[in-house]
Design a protein around this motif. Structure first.
Motif, PDB file in Angstrom:
ATOM      1  N   LEU A   3      75.637 106.540  82.691  1.00  0.00           N
ATOM      2  CA  LEU A   3      75.565 106.413  84.145  1.00  0.00           C
ATOM      3  C   LEU A   3      76.395 105.224  84.623  1.00  0.00           C
ATOM      4  N   TYR A   4      76.999 105.396  85.794  1.00  0.00           N
ATOM      5  CA  TYR A   4      77.795 104.350  86.409  1.00  0.00           C
ATOM      6  C   TYR A   4      77.285 104.097  87.820  1.00  0.00           C
ATOM      7  N   ILE A  44      72.649  95.264  95.730  1.00  0.00           N
ATOM      8  CA  ILE A  44      71.951  94.820  94.513  1.00  0.00           C
ATOM      9  C   ILE A  44      70.559  95.441  94.447  1.00  0.00           C
ATOM     10  N   ASP A  45      69.850  95.439  95.560  1.00  0.00           N
ATOM     11  CA  ASP A  45      68.500  96.026  95.594  1.00  0.00           C
ATOM     12  C   ASP A  45      68.539  97.510  95.223  1.00  0.00           C
ATOM     13  N   PHE A  46      69.546  98.219  95.733  1.00  0.00           N
ATOM     14  CA  PHE A  46      69.675  99.647  95.422  1.00  0.00           C
ATOM     15  C   PHE A  46      69.846  99.856  93.919  1.00  0.00           C
ATOM     16  N   PHE A  47      70.757  99.111  93.310  1.00  0.00           N
ATOM     17  CA  PHE A  47      71.011  99.311  91.874  1.00  0.00           C
ATOM     18  C   PHE A  47      69.824  98.864  91.019  1.00  0.00           C
ATOM     19  N   GLN A  48      69.142  97.803  91.436  1.00  0.00           N
ATOM     20  CA  GLN A  48      67.960  97.382  90.679  1.00  0.00           C
ATOM     21  C   GLN A  48      66.892  98.474  90.686  1.00  0.00           C
ATOM     22  N   THR A  49      66.701  99.120  91.820  1.00  0.00           N
ATOM     23  CA  THR A  49      65.746 100.231  91.906  1.00  0.00           C
ATOM     24  C   THR A  49      66.179 101.389  91.019  1.00  0.00           C
ATOM     25  N   GLN A  50      67.467 101.704  91.048  1.00  0.00           N
ATOM     26  CA  GLN A  50      67.961 102.830  90.249  1.00  0.00           C
ATOM     27  C   GLN A  50      67.879 102.542  88.755  1.00  0.00           C
ATOM     28  N   ILE A  51      68.158 101.322  88.348  1.00  0.00           N
ATOM     29  CA  ILE A  51      68.061 100.959  86.936  1.00  0.00           C
ATOM     30  C   ILE A  51      66.608 101.070  86.461  1.00  0.00           C
ATOM     31  N   GLU A  53      64.446 103.120  87.539  1.00  0.00           N
ATOM     32  CA  GLU A  53      64.076 104.532  87.459  1.00  0.00           C
ATOM     33  C   GLU A  53      64.858 105.304  86.406  1.00  0.00           C
ATOM     34  N   ARG A  54      66.134 104.940  86.203  1.00  0.00           N
ATOM     35  CA  ARG A  54      67.027 105.791  85.408  1.00  0.00           C
ATOM     36  C   ARG A  54      67.567 105.133  84.154  1.00  0.00           C
ATOM     37  N   GLY A  55      67.439 103.828  84.031  1.00  0.00           N
ATOM     38  CA  GLY A  55      67.972 103.145  82.857  1.00  0.00           C
ATOM     39  C   GLY A  55      69.257 102.397  83.170  1.00  0.00           C
ATOM     40  N   THR A  56      69.831 101.808  82.144  1.00  0.00           N
ATOM     41  CA  THR A  56      70.958 100.899  82.277  1.00  0.00           C
ATOM     42  C   THR A  56      72.206 101.592  82.811  1.00  0.00           C
TER      43      THR A  56
END
Length: 297
Positions: A3-4, A44-51, A53-56
């Motif tokens: 994932l990117y 940053i908040d968006f990516f922290q939430t996605q990480i 839920e979905r991993g690194t």
């Protein structure tokens, strides 16, 4: 699946996404471009939430409005530079993202990112030298030359070339705060609105505005065809969503070249030479993915 993260950093809005390509955008968020600290923190908040839920994420790509510094060895790498957008001049865009996630960061102009994605997945597949333009709130161009994105001192600023200006036919002085009647100053969305006192989307298809718009775009295309010799030109952005524009631009580009460039790709196949984005309005955020993939490699 790897994932990117992707950030399409526009002067009006940010689009953040997580995924791996055109058929796999797993999450997306859009929010206004306000002040740098607030806007970057929302990303940053968006990516922290996605990480969570979905991993690194393997990497994050940022395709941004500019001007910017894309050179990794520069002390101001990752910064927006001389933008007239209030509050964003000299803003560090990459630094806070890198500090928050410690993953490879790909960073380039929004149009270079879109060019990269169009070459990978869209209308320029199989080509190694082509141009991508966005004609909307501003005008920018990205260039792939011999398989590499064009940079040089900084990056191309194709919207700011000088065009022939017939002051009798068009007395409009131009809208660019730096150059007046440059390409962007004469043909971007705000120039259309300032010249006709109406937003372009509200002008009828047979209005003279579109013939004039096609005229300026064609003059610019002649210059870039003669200087960079692209195998294809992709025209995106909100202004190009007017369906009557593409036929006019193609016809006027042929007229402007006047038979000088003797290539069948232009002379016999102009409809497949000047084309809309294959990825539509996703070219920007997919360009951010592509920049992330490039950084990961």
């Amino acid at each position: 699946m790897t994932l990117y993260g992707g950030i399409e950093a526009g002067g009006t809005k940010f689009v953040c996404a997580v995924g791996s390509g055109p058929g796999d955008i797993q999450a997306e968020a859009r929010f206004p471009t306000t002040q740098p600290a607030e806007t970057i923190q929302r990303a940053i908040d968006f990516f922290q939430t996605q990480i969570a839920e979905r991993g690194t994420l393997a990497a994050i790509g940022i395709a941004s409005f500019g001007p910017l510094d894309p050179h990794p060895n520069s002390p101001t790498f990752g910064h927006i530079t001389t933008t007239p957008k209030p509050g964003w001049a000299n803003a560090d865009l990459v630094g806070p993202i890198r500090q928050a996630f410690n993953v490879p960061i790909g960073f380039d102009t929004d149009v270079n990112g879109a060019a990269l994605s169009e070459g990978k997945w869209g209308a320029a597949q199989g080509l190694d030298t082509f141009l991508y333009f966005t004609i909307g709130t501003g005008i920018g161009g990205g260039a792939m030359v011999n398989g590499r994105l064009l940079h040089g001192l900084l990056h191309p600023e194709m919207g700011h070339i000088t065009l022939p200006h017939d002051w009798e036919q068009d007395p409009f002085p131009g809208k660019c705060p730096y150059h007046g009647d440059c390409f962007e100053g004469m043909a971007a969305g705000p120039a259309i609105e300032a010249r006709w006192q109406t937003k372009g989307q509200d002008l009828p298809p047979d209005h003279f505005a579109w013939e004039l718009e096609a005229h300026y775009i064609a003059l610019a295309m002649r210059s870039f065809i003669c200087t960079l010799s692209p195998q294809r030109i992709i025209l995106g952005g909100g202004v190009m969503e007017q369906p009557q524009l593409f036929p006019q631009v193609r016809h006027k580009t042929l007229s402007a070249l006047n038979g000088y460039v003797q290539s069948p790709a232009i002379l016999d196949n102009i409809d497949t030479y000047i084309v809309p984005p294959g990825l539509g309005n996703q070219a920007g955020v997919l360009g951010a993915f592509a920049l992330g993939m490039q950084a990961h490699k």
